[in-house]
Design an enzyme around this catalytic site. Structure first.
Site, PDB file in Angstrom:
ATOM      1  N   PHE A 111       3.739  -1.183  31.702  1.00 28.98           N
ATOM      2  CA  PHE A 111       4.808  -1.143  32.704  1.00 28.98           C
ATOM      3  C   PHE A 111       6.049  -1.912  32.282  1.00 28.98           C
ATOM      4  CE2 PHE A 111       3.320  -5.327  33.989  1.00 28.98           C
ATOM      5  CZ  PHE A 111       4.375  -5.915  34.686  1.00 28.98           C
ATOM      6  N   LYS A 112       5.893  -2.861  31.359  1.00 26.12           N
ATOM      7  CA  LYS A 112       7.052  -3.643  30.933  1.00 26.12           C
ATOM      8  C   LYS A 112       8.127  -2.778  30.276  1.00 26.12           C
ATOM      9  CE  LYS A 112       5.057  -7.472  32.265  1.00 26.12           C
ATOM     10  NZ  LYS A 112       4.705  -8.590  31.423  1.00 26.12           N
TER      11      LYS A 112
END
Length: 464
Positions: A111-112
């Protein structure tokens, strides 16, 4: 729109100055002076937008026209054009009451990437516009480092150094960082845990002379643009689930370590997105769960778990929430943070605890909870969870009501954490980019937990 510090000792800044500052010069965290509120009519108009168009609508409320609209669109399209799914963050229906938003379709399968692909493009844009060298410095519990490196590797005018805890990230996370051989990348593997790495980063940013000399910029979620970029997918998730949920309330369960992702959800709700419950999912490093349940914020004993990206005891972004919880009183925030520093904990009154419990629900999943969720959802739904998402699922099952719908954020592809998957006696096929990592040489410097050694490494890196 101006930006101020949670501790009140920084003159209001514009958007670009806020991004470049990272950690506020008074040790606090930068936040918008006033959160823009989106009307119900605007929300309805936004509900059918593409991901990039939604991103642009939200950022338009925050950038103060400091970035021309055409430039901002180009940055966004470049950031999300290399994601493996056309929706960027697709939402999948698992059951009548559960949706999973997949946040792992970016270059490093976590998700980063959603925020850091944009931050890499933004820093590169600023470097070209200002003619400045940018030195990015960050700490990672696993995913931030790989995503940040991927976002800026090879970019002219930028150097990046990432600290990660030696032996305390998954093998794939380690390889994604350390197989990069670009001259503008330095990986420091620190003999300690993530909290040790994070504290050294904060200490370096608090040294204003060092920070100014080397033009230090933050890539961690202490940088507000990370928070804002993540806020976009809360709107996107809500709109997709709302289409099918009818009149049922919509909850969002968020695997949480450093409080950045869940704070992005809090910001979305403050902007007017009608999320019902924000559910904090933690693992056995459950400081955030204990805070929501008891009102005591006190770092405990560090534990290594099957979900290493959440193996965090000191949640940096907690201070941002504290600011709003304390009714935007910067002096009180400073008092609370000083108390945490001197006494090692913050304890709320019963009345204040009830306020927190209106904002959040929370559940700390045990290692066994984590593995059982992986097994259950593979067997019953043929859906393979990574261990962090499994904690989010465990929290959904504990905290979401029978008449409510819940979206759980899938924060990483399971291939990044095969150490946990094999414990469930499940075999998975690695995506080709991840499989290729295992045959590549690594480039990292292993160091002791020593701030002076970090400084020595940085000075050599910055001046070569």
């Amino acid at each position: 729109m101006k930006y101020i510090s949670t501790r009140g000792q920084v003159e209001p800044k514009g958007f670009i100055d806020t991004v470049l500052m990272g950690l506020a010069d008074d040790g606090g965290l930068m936040i918008p002076e006033q959160i823009p509120v989106i009307s119900p009519e605007e929300l309805r108009e936004w509900s059918t937008l593409s991901y990039v168009d939604l991103f642009l609508q939200i950022f338009a409320r925050y950038v103060n026209d400091e970035i021309p609209a055409a430039d901002l669109r180009e940055l966004a399209e470049r950031s999300y054009g290399n994601f493996r799914h056309p929706e960027v963050t697709p939402v999948k229906k698992i059951s009548d009451s559960l949706y999973i938003m997949e946040l792992f379709h970016g270059p490093t399968f976590a998700f980063k990437d959603v925020a850091l692909q944009f931050m890499g493009e933004l820093y590169s844009y600023m470097s070209r516009k200002n003619g400045d060298i940018i030195h990015i410095l960050g700490a990672t519990s696993g995913d931030t480092g790989a995503a940040a490196i991927q976002g800026v590797r090879g970019k002219e005018g930028i150097k990046i150094c990432i600290l990660h805890p030696h032996g305390k990230v998954s093998k794939v996370q380690e390889l994604q960082m350390t197989t990069v051989d670009d001259s503008n990348v330095l990986n420091l593997s620190v003999k300690g845990n993530f909290d040790d790495c994070q504290k050294m980063i904060k200490d370096l940013f608090a040294d204003l002379t060092f920070k100014k000399k080397y033009h230090l910029r933050a890539i961690n979620s202490i940088n507000f643009v990370r928070i804002l970029a993540q806020t976009v997918y809360y709107f996107y998730a809500y709109f997709r689930a709302q289409d099918e949920s009818g009149e049922r309330k919509v909850n969002i369960s968020v695997p949480s370590g450093n409080f950045g992702n869940i704070f992005s959800g809090f910001l979305a709700r403050q902007m007017g997105l009608p999320i019902n419950k924000l559910i904090i999912a933690t693992n056995e490093n459950n400081i955030l769960e204990r805070f929501v349940r008891t009102g005591e914020y006190q770092p405990g004993e560090f534990r290594s778990t099957h979900s290493p990206s959440m193996d965090i005891q000191v949640a940096s972004n907690f201070e941002r929430y504290l600011y709003y919880f304390l009714k935007e009183d910067a002096a009180k925030v400073s008092d609370y943070m000083n108390k945490l520093q001197t006494e090692g904990k913050i304890v709320l009154s019963q009345e204040d605890l009830e306020h927190v419990q209106r904002d959040f629900a929370a559940y700390g999943a045990s290692n066994q909870d984590c593995l059982q969720s992986i097994i259950k959802y593979k067997n019953e739904y043929d859906y393979l969870l990574d261990p962090h998402t499994a904690c989010g699922i465990a929290a959904y099952e504990q905290c979401s009501g029978p008449e409510e719908v819940c979206i759980t954020l899938a924060t990483a592809h399971p291939a990044k954490f095969d150490e946990s998957i094999v414990l469930c006696e499940i075999e998975q096929e690695f995506p080709a980019p991840i499989q290729a990592l295992f045959s590549m040489p690594q480039h990292q410097t292993i160091i002791d937990h020593d701030l002076n050694e970090v400084v020595r490494q940085l000075e050599a890196f910055y001046t070569r």
